[in-house]
Design a protein around this motif. Structure first.
Motif, mmCIF file in Angstrom:
data_model
loop_
_atom_site.group_PDB
_atom_site.id
_atom_site.type_symbol
_atom_site.label_atom_id
_atom_site.label_comp_id
_atom_site.label_asym_id
_atom_site.label_seq_id
_atom_site.Cartn_x
_atom_site.Cartn_y
_atom_site.Cartn_z
ATOM 1 N N GLY A 55 45.707 -61.462 18.885
ATOM 2 C CA GLY A 55 47.137 -62.053 18.070
ATOM 3 C C GLY A 55 46.737 -64.324 18.443
ATOM 4 N N TRP A 56 45.526 -64.665 19.074
ATOM 5 C CA TRP A 56 44.908 -65.712 18.779
ATOM 6 C C TRP A 56 44.353 -66.389 17.504
ATOM 7 C CZ3 TRP A 56 40.880 -67.259 23.849
ATOM 8 C CH2 TRP A 56 41.886 -67.248 25.415
ATOM 9 N N GLN A 57 44.297 -65.490 16.614
ATOM 10 C CA GLN A 57 43.755 -65.808 15.225
ATOM 11 C C GLN A 57 44.910 -67.106 15.057
ATOM 12 O OE1 GLN A 57 41.511 -63.156 12.644
ATOM 13 N NE2 GLN A 57 40.852 -65.008 11.558
ATOM 14 N N LYS A 58 46.063 -65.623 15.239
ATOM 15 C CA LYS A 58 48.146 -65.795 14.233
ATOM 16 C C LYS A 58 47.945 -67.415 14.649
ATOM 17 C CE LYS A 58 48.653 -61.729 13.540
ATOM 18 N NZ LYS A 58 50.009 -60.465 12.914
ATOM 19 N N ALA A 59 47.805 -68.048 15.685
ATOM 20 C CA ALA A 59 48.296 -68.944 16.891
ATOM 21 C C ALA A 59 47.120 -70.259 16.123
ATOM 22 C CB ALA A 59 48.416 -68.751 18.392
ATOM 23 N N GLY A 60 45.771 -69.823 15.239
ATOM 24 C CA GLY A 60 45.053 -71.113 15.164
ATOM 25 C C GLY A 60 43.530 -70.908 15.889
ATOM 26 N N ALA A 61 43.446 -70.071 16.583
ATOM 27 C CA ALA A 61 41.933 -70.429 17.757
ATOM 28 C C ALA A 61 41.000 -69.988 15.879
ATOM 29 C CB ALA A 61 42.146 -69.340 18.951
ATOM 30 N N THR A 62 39.734 -70.574 16.316
ATOM 31 C CA THR A 62 38.822 -70.415 15.094
ATOM 32 C C THR A 62 37.930 -69.903 16.722
ATOM 33 O OG1 THR A 62 38.321 -72.632 15.048
ATOM 34 C CG2 THR A 62 39.285 -71.206 13.669
ATOM 35 N N TYR A 63 36.134 -69.346 15.647
ATOM 36 C CA TYR A 63 35.426 -69.060 16.785
ATOM 37 C C TYR A 63 33.832 -68.676 16.065
ATOM 38 C CZ TYR A 63 31.445 -66.338 18.693
ATOM 39 O OH TYR A 63 30.566 -66.289 19.592
ATOM 40 N N THR A 64 33.186 -69.667 16.595
ATOM 41 C CA THR A 64 32.018 -70.003 15.784
ATOM 42 C C THR A 64 30.661 -69.690 16.580
ATOM 43 O OG1 THR A 64 32.499 -72.417 14.894
ATOM 44 C CG2 THR A 64 30.034 -71.215 14.721
ATOM 45 N N GLY A 65 29.552 -68.586 16.338
ATOM 46 C CA GLY A 65 28.259 -67.842 17.117
ATOM 47 C C GLY A 65 26.948 -68.759 16.985
ATOM 48 N N TYR A 66 26.353 -69.075 17.535
ATOM 49 C CA TYR A 66 25.491 -69.856 17.895
ATOM 50 C C TYR A 66 24.179 -69.128 18.461
ATOM 51 C CZ TYR A 66 28.215 -73.650 17.285
ATOM 52 O OH TYR A 66 29.598 -74.587 16.878
ATOM 53 N N ALA A 67 23.316 -69.604 17.384
ATOM 54 C CA ALA A 67 21.972 -68.908 18.232
ATOM 55 C C ALA A 67 21.471 -68.697 19.244
ATOM 56 C CB ALA A 67 20.696 -68.789 16.880
ATOM 57 N N SER A 68 22.190 -69.948 20.249
ATOM 58 C CA SER A 68 21.713 -70.464 21.118
ATOM 59 C C SER A 68 22.538 -71.167 22.651
ATOM 60 C CB SER A 68 20.083 -70.891 21.639
ATOM 61 O OG SER A 68 20.279 -72.573 21.229
#
Length: 274
Positions: A163-176
């Motif tokens: 449900g967080w994506q529908k609420a506007g949350a985004t995620y980014t993965g990093y190498a470190s």
């Protein structure tokens, strides 16, 4: 009767050969004989693993590598293994053991063998002062990030799907971890989830004065030592090693050195041993 005895003898010889073969394959025997322990750990994850002013490996996990080598009568070789490469480094035999704050999960246990936990990281939300985030539930509409393959990434992806994506949350993965800290500092992220001990180290360093702690995350982040999945001998020995680190007071000593004077986290979950 003769045929029966022959079959019985052949079975016994086969079983003995299998035991001998298994013994010969154990990393434990190879380490003791070669007097060399290749220990994989992250060196971009202070205070668990980092490079000191002389560019030498240091940290909580690095010290455990050194303690293990000493107990084995071996010389330690610290092999830097970034987060996404931790399990592959062990599977491909580039290291003998993984001591890198690796959370034991059912999926990972299909590939490697885990000991009981040797460390327990209480996880907290870290944000910047101006975001207005005060607790974990505030993250449901924010820009979030973590290290690829790390346990917080799994938590965030689960929350996004629920449900967080529908609420506007985004995620980014990093190498470190260093990259995720920089992204948070630059405003590319609103929050990350890291261990309380790591936040304490960052706070003490003064490198990120805008970072604040905003509550505890619902995430148990125990760390276990990992060995080759089928190496029961080395796994048994590593379990005893952890037991001795605990009962001798060595864990408390190492924890205080790298994480400060806070309470020593329990290695059990709700009173249930691993």
């Amino acid at each position: 009767m003769k045929n029966y005895l022959k079959a019985l003898l052949a079975t016994a010889m086969f079983a003995a050969g299998m035991i001998s073969h298994a013994n010969a394959e154990s990393a434990l025997d190879k380490i003791v004989q070669s007097k060399k322990l290749r220990c994989g750990t992250m060196l971009d994850d202070p205070p668990a693993g980092f490079r000191d002013q002389n560019n030498q490996p240091d940290g909580y996990d690095v010290t455990y590598c050194k303690d293990m080598a000493k107990a084995l009568g071996a010389e330690v070789e610290i092999v830097e293994t970034p987060s996404p490469d931790r399990i592959p480094a062990l599977v491909s035999n580039r290291i003998d053991v993984l001591i890198s704050s690796t959370t034991p999960t059912a999926s990972r246990a299909l590939t490697v063998g885990f000991t009981q936990p040797y460390t327990n990281n209480i996880m907290v939300v870290v944000t910047r002062k101006e975001t207005g985030i005060t607790q974990y539930s505030d993250l449901k509409s924010k820009k979030l990030g973590s290290v690829v393959g790390a346990t917080p990434e799994q938590l965030f992806k689960q929350e996004l799907a629920n449900g967080w994506q529908k609420a506007g949350a985004t995620y980014t993965g990093y190498a470190s971890d260093a990259e995720s800290y920089l992204a948070l500092q630059q405003g590319k992220l609103d929050a990350i989830v890291i261990s309380a001990g790591v936040f304490h180290a960052l706070e003490q360093s003064g490198q990120f004065p805008e970072f604040i702690q905003a509550g505890v995350a619902p995430l148990a982040d125990f760390g276990s030592i990992a060995v080759h999945r089928d190496d029961q001998q080395f796994l048994n020995w590593a379990r005893v090693f952890i037991f001795q680190q605990e009962t001798s007071g060595r864990r408390a000593e190492v924890y205080k050195k790298y994480y400060g004077d806070g309470p020593l986290p329990s290695l059990n979950s709700n009173g249930v041993s691993f």
